[in-house]
Scaffold this active site. Structure first.
Site, short mmCIF file in Angstrom:
data_model
loop_
_atom_site.label_atom_id
_atom_site.label_comp_id
_atom_site.label_asym_id
_atom_site.label_seq_id
_atom_site.Cartn_x
_atom_site.Cartn_y
_atom_site.Cartn_z
CG HIS A 151 -11.03 -81.15 51.52
ND1 HIS A 151 -11.13 -80.11 52.41
CD2 HIS A 151 -9.96 -81.89 51.94
CE1 HIS A 151 -10.19 -80.19 53.33
NE2 HIS A 151 -9.45 -81.27 53.06
CB SER A 182 -6.33 -80.56 54.25
OG SER A 182 -7.36 -81.13 55.02
#
Length: 258
Positions: free
Chosen positions: A237, A103
């Site tokens: 995610h 990320s």
């Protein structure tokens, strides 16, 4: 490498501050440096050495404002953070380096890799990016200016370790300022048109990621002259948490080629 940014004693101190070594090695073949996500910490990668060859030294970047650096102010500007990490990694330039970032950490890893190549001629052997759009596909979100309630809802939608931790008021009060600072860094990050990396770029993505698409990840191909691959795995995610063993085992295979 002699063109250090600081005297040797100060350089060693910086390195100890910024890099947590999970499996020190006296004569490593290469070093894997891991970069945490927004709100994340070095300990996110503490289990990784068990799935890697013994001659791979594993370290994770310790951002200010968390874990043993909790008393330090967070850094909310990408240029400052990447500059300071690059300087702290100088003692590790005597071995090949591979970067992994998840990320926000993928963007940080990319910026540090560019700095090492430009300032020291040190080309990372591979940049591995996870769940993060390529620089050309990053879109402003404004998350850092959202209310606490909006930010909490956003974090819960991402899944991963945030959801459980944010249910505890004390942990929530501790984490929210750190997370908001990291999102200020993300919101303020304006990628320029950097030179192409000389390292190959490998990407990983959760198929159900609510914010990052395959197109976003495939655009990393434009950041390198050495080739790009992408693996899409089940999950959101934070697909990386339940599939750490699989991902790190695959990374170990990639590292065996260097």
């Amino acid at each position: 490498m002699t063109n250090s940014l600081h005297p040797p004693a100060r350089q060693a101190e910086l390195h100890r501050t910024w890099v947590r070594r999970f499996r020190p090695a006296s004569d490593p073949r290469l070093r894997l440096v891991c970069f945490p996500h927004a709100g994340g910490a070095a300990s996110f990668y503490r289990t990784w050495p068990q799935w890697l060859a013994p001659d791979v030294e594993v370290g994770a970047v310790c951002y200010p404002g968390r874990e043993e650096r909790i008393a330090e102010p967070c850094i909310d500007r990408m240029a400052e953070l990447a500059d300071r990490i690059a300087a702290a990694l100088v003692p590790w330039l005597d071995r090949p380096l591979v970067f992994f970032g998840h990320s926000m950490g993928a963007s940080v890893a990319h910026e540090v890799a560019l700095r090492l190549e430009a300032r020291f001629g040190q080309v990372v052997q591979r940049l591995i990016v996870s769940a993060r759009a390529a620089p050309s596909h990053l879109r402003p979100t404004g998350v850092s200016s959202w209310s606490d309630e909006e930010l909490l809802a956003h974090l819960r939608a991402l899944g991963g370790s945030f959801s459980a931790a944010l249910d505890h008021p004390d942990l929530r009060d501790l984490m929210l300022p750190i997370i908001r600072s990291d999102y200020r860094l993300v919101d303020g990050y304006e990628p320029y048109a950097p030179p192409l990396l000389s390292a190959p770029v490998t990407g990983y993505l959760g198929a159900e990621d609510p914010h990052v698409t395959e197109e976003d990840m495939r655009a990393w191909a434009a950041t390198t002259r050495a080739g790009h691959t992408l693996t899409v795995l089940p999950g959101d995610h934070f697909y990386l948490m339940p599939q750490a063993a699989r991902v790190v085992t695959e990374i170990d295979g990639l590292l065996s080629r260097h």
